[in-house]
Motif scaffolding. Structure first.
Motif, PDB file in Angstrom:
ATOM      1  N   ASP A 340      -2.589  -6.683  40.917  1.00 50.84           N
ATOM      2  CA  ASP A 340      -1.761  -6.237  42.029  1.00 50.84           C
ATOM      3  C   ASP A 340      -1.834  -4.723  42.196  1.00 50.84           C
ATOM      4  OD1 ASP A 340      -0.514  -8.709  42.940  1.00 50.84           O
ATOM      5  OD2 ASP A 340       0.501  -8.731  40.997  1.00 50.84           O
ATOM      6  N   VAL A 341      -1.827  -4.281  43.463  1.00 47.46           N
ATOM      7  CA  VAL A 341      -1.685  -2.866  43.794  1.00 47.46           C
ATOM      8  C   VAL A 341      -0.605  -2.754  44.861  1.00 47.46           C
ATOM      9  CG1 VAL A 341      -4.049  -2.229  43.208  1.00 47.46           C
ATOM     10  CG2 VAL A 341      -3.514  -2.988  45.533  1.00 47.46           C
ATOM     11  N   ALA A 342       0.126  -1.646  44.883  1.00 49.80           N
ATOM     12  CA  ALA A 342       1.187  -1.445  45.857  1.00 49.80           C
ATOM     13  C   ALA A 342       1.172   0.003  46.311  1.00 49.80           C
ATOM     14  CB  ALA A 342       2.554  -1.798  45.261  1.00 49.80           C
ATOM     15  N   ALA A 361       2.073   7.036  33.973  1.00 49.76           N
ATOM     16  CA  ALA A 361       3.487   6.706  33.778  1.00 49.76           C
ATOM     17  C   ALA A 361       3.662   5.345  33.115  1.00 49.76           C
ATOM     18  CB  ALA A 361       4.225   6.729  35.114  1.00 49.76           C
ATOM     19  N   ASP A 362       2.534   4.679  32.773  1.00 49.30           N
ATOM     20  CA  ASP A 362       2.579   3.359  32.142  1.00 49.30           C
ATOM     21  C   ASP A 362       3.341   2.357  33.016  1.00 49.30           C
ATOM     22  OD1 ASP A 362       1.912   1.521  30.181  1.00 49.30           O
ATOM     23  OD2 ASP A 362       3.762   1.850  29.055  1.00 49.30           O
ATOM     24  N   ARG A 363       3.031   2.378  34.317  1.00 50.87           N
ATOM     25  CA  ARG A 363       3.694   1.468  35.262  1.00 50.87           C
ATOM     26  C   ARG A 363       2.674   0.566  35.928  1.00 50.87           C
ATOM     27  NH1 ARG A 363       6.793   4.213  39.710  1.00 50.87           N
ATOM     28  NH2 ARG A 363       7.853   2.176  39.831  1.00 50.87           N
ATOM     29  N   ASP A 388      12.537   2.019  45.279  1.00 55.05           N
ATOM     30  CA  ASP A 388      12.841   2.904  46.388  1.00 55.05           C
ATOM     31  C   ASP A 388      11.601   2.960  47.280  1.00 55.05           C
ATOM     32  OD1 ASP A 388      12.811   5.477  47.891  1.00 55.05           O
ATOM     33  OD2 ASP A 388      14.736   5.771  46.904  1.00 55.05           O
ATOM     34  N   ALA A 389      11.743   2.570  48.536  1.00 60.83           N
ATOM     35  CA  ALA A 389      10.571   2.455  49.406  1.00 60.83           C
ATOM     36  C   ALA A 389       9.894   3.799  49.648  1.00 60.83           C
ATOM     37  CB  ALA A 389      10.968   1.825  50.733  1.00 60.83           C
ATOM     38  N   ARG A 390      10.625   4.905  49.608  1.00 57.85           N
ATOM     39  CA  ARG A 390      10.046   6.222  49.874  1.00 57.85           C
ATOM     40  C   ARG A 390       9.352   6.815  48.661  1.00 57.85           C
ATOM     41  NH1 ARG A 390       8.787   7.674  54.747  1.00 57.85           N
ATOM     42  NH2 ARG A 390       8.926   9.888  54.190  1.00 57.85           N
ATOM     43  N   THR A 391       9.855   6.516  47.466  1.00 57.63           N
ATOM     44  CA  THR A 391       9.302   7.151  46.267  1.00 57.63           C
ATOM     45  C   THR A 391       8.534   6.178  45.375  1.00 57.63           C
ATOM     46  OG1 THR A 391      11.263   6.747  44.894  1.00 57.63           O
ATOM     47  CG2 THR A 391      11.256   8.736  46.274  1.00 57.63           C
ATOM     48  N   GLY A 392       8.785   4.889  45.513  1.00 56.41           N
ATOM     49  CA  GLY A 392       8.156   3.902  44.643  1.00 56.41           C
ATOM     50  C   GLY A 392       8.793   3.791  43.284  1.00 56.41           C
ATOM     51  N   GLN A 393       9.892   4.511  43.059  1.00 62.42           N
ATOM     52  CA  GLN A 393      10.544   4.474  41.755  1.00 62.42           C
ATOM     53  C   GLN A 393      11.364   3.192  41.588  1.00 62.42           C
ATOM     54  OE1 GLN A 393      10.094   6.763  39.205  1.00 62.42           O
ATOM     55  NE2 GLN A 393       8.482   7.399  40.642  1.00 62.42           N
TER      56      GLN A 393
END
Length: 431
Positions: A340-342, A361-363, A388-393
């Motif tokens: 998967d990629v996002a 970041a090991d994510r 968070d849609a703007r930051t991906g966090q």
């Protein structure tokens, strides 16, 4: 696959002596006028959902699940407050999202088409639009225009506009379909594309070979324009975008939503999909002739020109959704692997805001299922997640489900029953 809620010539003769509408007060009973479900507290956007939901009809998943039980198309459902409006070609059900109970059924005034001899008609999701400042539910039904005397019968589409708060029909207008729709073996799909100002756009299609799109004045209840051969799939910048056929080839295309006049036509493609992606972009996916190598592009809705900001190549096997605020959230698989990629993209510029996986970041990247009002939803092997849609966090609270459709009151999600059966459930938002 990601599901966006979003939304798919010659002059045709309308039913009777002219294209007219029928007010709900004069129409035969076409709806069970039980009030739709009252609205619950709104969570904008929801952080959590109930862990127990109500199962929706199995028919909603027909032909839109792949072998991995992933959605390959959107279910014909529109969320309005705490009501889920579930579309079919011959009726719409209003379902209370708190308990799954059917609170109302809307049906056409005309004689609905029937399935038979292996033919199955379909419908897209009903559309919520605004007419003279008031919300309205727009639904196209497939009906039979009965002949009289030596006049033959024909297939038609009945546009029904209802009050979404009470599920009560306001008015209807019936339009005859082209001759290609009269073949009894032709499987038809009716879709309420949306509205641009006072113009409603409705498409009836058969596979990727035939389609017709109408523009209807939602205040006078009369047809404004017709484009045979054109299937609208969305509206952006006053342009109805979609695909059209010419010399047996399919092309991405845009038509003026108010007049139906052609604005642009793209190159021919293989297995193309065209959809409006927020107010500024059209998402174009297809395969090159010969190699059928997949590609994905952002187009300008008004001109059809390719935007300079190219989408990441990893998304050629994926798609994107507009969060109805400021961000495009995209999901796909790697070009060399099935991992998967996002990505998060700015909805105004197409600029990449973030991407996953992030090895530093090991994510890992989640499988994104939808996004709404600044929040992206999805799942990993660790369970449902929200970003968070703007930051991906990562957001701190698990939503408990991975919704494929969401509003401030509820979310729809795929759930396994008995350990293997995939069903569609609706879950109330709780926080």
């Amino acid at each position: 696959m990601l599901v966006a809620v979003a939304l798919v010539g010659s002059v045709l003769t309308a039913c009777g002596s002219g294209e007219g509408s029928q007010a709900a007060d004069d129409a035969p009973p076409t709806a069970a006028h039980t009030s739709a479900a009252p609205s619950l507290p709104v969570h904008d956007p929801p952080a959590t959902f109930a862990t127990k939901g109500a199962q929706l009809p199995d028919e909603l998943l027909e032909d839109i699940l792949d072998l991995d039980n992933r959605l390959v198309g959107p279910p014909p459902v529109t969320l309005y407050g705490s009501t889920a409006y579930v579309g079919a070609f011959d009726h719409v059900q209003a379902i209370d999202t708190t308990n799954g109970h059917v609170t109302a059924t809307i049906e056409p005034a005309g004689k609905a088409l029937v399935d038979g001899d292996g033919t199955e008609h379909k419908a897209g999701a009903p559309a919520i639009v605004t007419i003279s400042g008031a919300p309205a539910l727009v639904t196209p039904f497939l009906v039979e225009q009965s002949g009289t005397g030596t006049q033959a019968s024909h297939e038609a589409v009945e546009l029904t506009v209802s009050d979404p708060d009470a599920a009560k029909v306001r008015w209807q207008v019936t339009l005859r379909l082209p001759e290609w729709a009269d073949d009894p073996s032709t499987e038809l799909t009716a879709t309420a594309v949306g509205a641009d100002g006072n113009t409603g756009v409705v498409t009836v299609s058969h596979d990727n070979s035939h389609a017709v799109t109408y523009g209807i004045d939602l205040t006078t209840h009369r047809r404004i324009w017709t484009q045979d051969g054109f299937a609208a799939t969305g509206i952006a910048q006053g342009t109805a975008v979609g695909w059209e056929t010419e010399n047996n080839e399919a092309h991405a295309a845009g038509h003026d939503a108010a007049t139906g006049a052609p604005r642009w036509q793209g190159q021919s493609m293989v297995s193309q999909t065209v959809s409006a992606l927020g107010p500024h972009f059209v998402l174009l996916q297809g395969g090159h002739w010969g190699s059928e190598k997949p590609y994905i592009q952002l187009l300008d809705p008004a001109t059809g020109k390719t935007e300079q900001q190219l989408l990441p190549v990893q998304l050629s096997k994926g798609t994107c959704v507009y969060d109805e605020k400021s961000t495009l959230v995209c999901h796909g698989t790697g070009s060399d692997t099935d991992d998967d990629v996002a990505f998060g993209l700015d909805a105004a510029t197409g600029k990449t805001l973030w991407e996953l996986p992030d090895q530093q970041a090991d994510r890992i990247a989640p499988e994104i299922t939808t996004a709404w009002h600044g929040r992206a939803y999805g799942k990993t092997d660790n369970g449902p997640v929200a970003l968070d849609a703007r930051t991906g966090q990562d957001l701190p609270t698990s939503p408990q489900i991975a919704p494929v459709l969401v509003n401030g009151s509820a979310g729809l999600a795929l759930t396994k029953v008995d350990g293997w059966k995939t069903k569609l459930f609706v879950y109330p938002a709780t926080g």
